[in-house]
Design an enzyme around this catalytic site. Structure first.
Site, PDB file in Angstrom:
ATOM      1  NE  ARG A 258      24.500  13.204 -96.996  1.00  0.00           N
ATOM      2  CZ  ARG A 258      23.717  12.044 -97.456  1.00  0.00           C
ATOM      3  NH1 ARG A 258      24.095  11.218 -97.004  1.00  0.00           N
ATOM      4  NH2 ARG A 258      22.797  11.606 -98.300  1.00  0.00           N
ATOM      5  NE  ARG A 273      33.412   8.864 -96.004  1.00  0.00           N
ATOM      6  CZ  ARG A 273      32.767   8.163 -95.413  1.00  0.00           C
ATOM      7  NH1 ARG A 273      31.369   8.987 -95.418  1.00  0.00           N
ATOM      8  NH2 ARG A 273      32.219   7.301 -96.344  1.00  0.00           N
ATOM      9  CD  GLU A 345      25.459   4.110 -99.964  1.00  0.00           C
ATOM     10  OE1 GLU A 345      26.282   4.131 -98.774  1.00  0.00           O
ATOM     11  OE2 GLU A 345      24.624   5.065 -99.837  1.00  0.00           O
ATOM     12  CB  SER A 348      20.727   4.551-101.178  1.00  0.00           C
ATOM     13  OG  SER A 348      20.115   4.605 -99.912  1.00  0.00           O
ATOM     14  NE  ARG A 385      30.432   9.286-101.225  1.00  0.00           N
ATOM     15  CZ  ARG A 385      29.682   8.758-100.578  1.00  0.00           C
ATOM     16  NH1 ARG A 385      28.914   7.712-100.874  1.00  0.00           N
ATOM     17  NH2 ARG A 385      30.534   8.233 -99.935  1.00  0.00           N
TER      18      ARG A 385
END
Length: 419
Positions: A258, A273, A345, A348, A385
């Site tokens: 990403r 991140r 987070e 998801s 994460r």
RNA sequence: GGAGGCGUGCCCGAGUGGCCGAAGGGAGCGCACUGCUAAUGCGUUAAGGGGGGUUACCUCCUUCAAGGGUUCAAAUCCCUUCGCCUCCGCCA
């Protein structure tokens, strides 16, 4: 892509659904384009029928009749050519406009206009009650020798890491733990390609809406995927699955890439991140009648994994405006991270209903029953994460970190202590 | 990277300009026949879309890997792309 038939036949329902998203731009334009398209389509098809008849008559015509018959057909062909160009242009315009329309939210999705309208459904697990000051994962990782961001910055730039030492074992253990967990629940493991064609990106809805977020290899016209979802969904593009075999479940594993454009200055250190991380993903192709059950199953798996890892978390139901383009419903699980004193987070889950399958042309067929499958995806384990959450929640006063019981068979050690 | 071959319906496979949405075989389904897990006969079996309809249907258009071109007309001729296969080179 949503079903345009619904726009035609029940515009009110579409409008009402989009209200949950706080309104959607471009719907009226699609309605108007669609009406014009169908009107022209009718004319083109009538002319085609006429031309087909004229053309077939030539084959049966006698030598004397031929020249006149050919001339008749030629005139029709010319008329067709003009009008077909118009039709193509109109169709492209319609598709383009329609492809920007987001999925229709499920009726259970809370209305909302910003992330503040997301709803905390539940909080699960106890936040650790330390009698010392909690460190964040960056400090823990450094002292335990689990990763090296500084040298990664030298080689690759910011937001990259070298995983090192027991960090690697932790990573491999989480991967294997998640895969084993899903294997027991009927998921077939797949390692997916991470470079894909544009169609795969478009078909899964990452294009055109989120182009800025993904790397593109211009030289070979391929995109680096941000999740194995892209390659998993595309696996069955243009195929028809047997209804009796549904749901078809995959445990995808891939490195994810990403660009994190626009997030400068946020979570710049550590694993939270990064441009590159590994993730195990659940992906299901389901019968439309069963997709909400499948959604529940995927969510249950996510929560059981977090519970097994003894990570406290809360369940966040995304409101209409926070769904993204493809989701009819999206539910996140956010881990509590004591070092950061906040929620992060971790997973998801999305039910894309037929939004992706319409673009990718993935169908099912049963006895007297056929249509587009529903596609669903949900994180099983975002490794980086998850490591953050493990470190921060299971840290001890002496700076060591204990490994939850469920993971010990994989790690082979039950704690990580400073060297 | 170089040379060549191939890509047809659920499967195999025929088809080099009109009579081909597509022979033939297999497989599936239905019916018939058969005193029985067989043989035979007949029928049937693609998808997407538009329009109509008393929703049992009717009708038109599109689709022979994909996209484009030639032609009144393309599975059939030309170009491009994708995929698969064979050989050579190269590399893990």
């Amino acid at each position: 892509m949503i079903d345009l038939r619904l726009v035609r036949e029940d515009l009110g329902a579409v409008r009402a659904a989009y209200e949950r998203r706080g309104g959607v731009e471009g719907l009226e334009a699609v309605v108007e384009l669609d009406a014009r398209y169908r009107a022209l389509l009718g004319r083109v098809e009538a002319l085609r029928a006429e031309h087909n008849r004229a053309s077939k008559a030539i084959g049966k015509a006698s030598p004397e009749e031929r020249p006149a018959a050919i001339e008749d057909a030629r005139v029709l062909a010319e008329q067709l050519k003009d009008i077909e160009v118009d039709l193509e242009r109109l169709e492209a315009e319609l598709n383009d406009a329609a492809s920007f329309l987001p999925n229709l939210p499920h009726h259970s999705v809370p209305e909302g206009t910003s992330e503040d309208d997301n709803v905390v459904e539940r909080e699960v697990g106890d936040k650790p009650d330390f009698d010392f000051e909690a460190k964040d994962h960056v400090a823990l990782g450094e002292s335990l020798g689990l990763f090296d961001s500084e040298r990664a910055a030298k080689t690759s730039g910011s937001r990259f890491v070298y995983l090192t030492g027991k960090g690697v074992i932790l990573e491999l253990s989480l991967v294997r733990f998640a895969i084993d967990f899903l294997l027991e629940r009927g998921f077939s493991p797949v390692v997916t390609p991470v470079l894909v064609r544009e169609r795969a990106m478009y078909g899964t809805g990452f294009l055109p809406a989120e182009e800025f977020e993904y790397y593109k290899i211009e030289k070979d016209d391929l995109y680096l995927t941000g999740t194995s979802e892209v390659a998993l969904a595309s696996m069955y593009a243009d195929e028809t699955l047997g209804a009796e075999g549904l749901p078809v479940r995959y445990a995808g594993m891939s490195t994810c890439f990403r660009r994190e454009a626009g997030s400068y200055g946020k979570d710049t250190k550590g694993l939270i991140r990064v441009h590159q991380f590994d993730k195990i993903e659940q992906f299901s192709f389901a019968h439309p009648d069963d997709s909400w059950d499948e959604f529940a199953a995927i969510r249950t798996n996510q929560e059981k994994i977090l519970q097994a890892l003894e990570i406290p978390y809360r369940v966040l139901v995304m409101c209409g405006s926070d769904l993204g383009a493809v989701a009819a419903k999206k539910v996140d699980n956010e881990a509590w991270i004591p070092g950061g004193n906040r929620y992060l987070e971790l997973t998801s889950a999305t039910n894309a209903t037929d939004y992706q399958s319409r673009r990718l042309n993935i169908r099912y067929k049963g006895a007297g029953d056929k249509g587009l499958v529903h596609t669903l995806n949900g994180t099983a384990c975002a490794v980086g994460r998850t490591i953050v959450a493990l470190l921060e929640n299971h840290q001890r006063a002496d700076g060591s970190v204990s490994i939850p019981g469920a993971l010990r068979p994989y790690t082979g050690f039950d704690s990580i202590a400073p060297e």
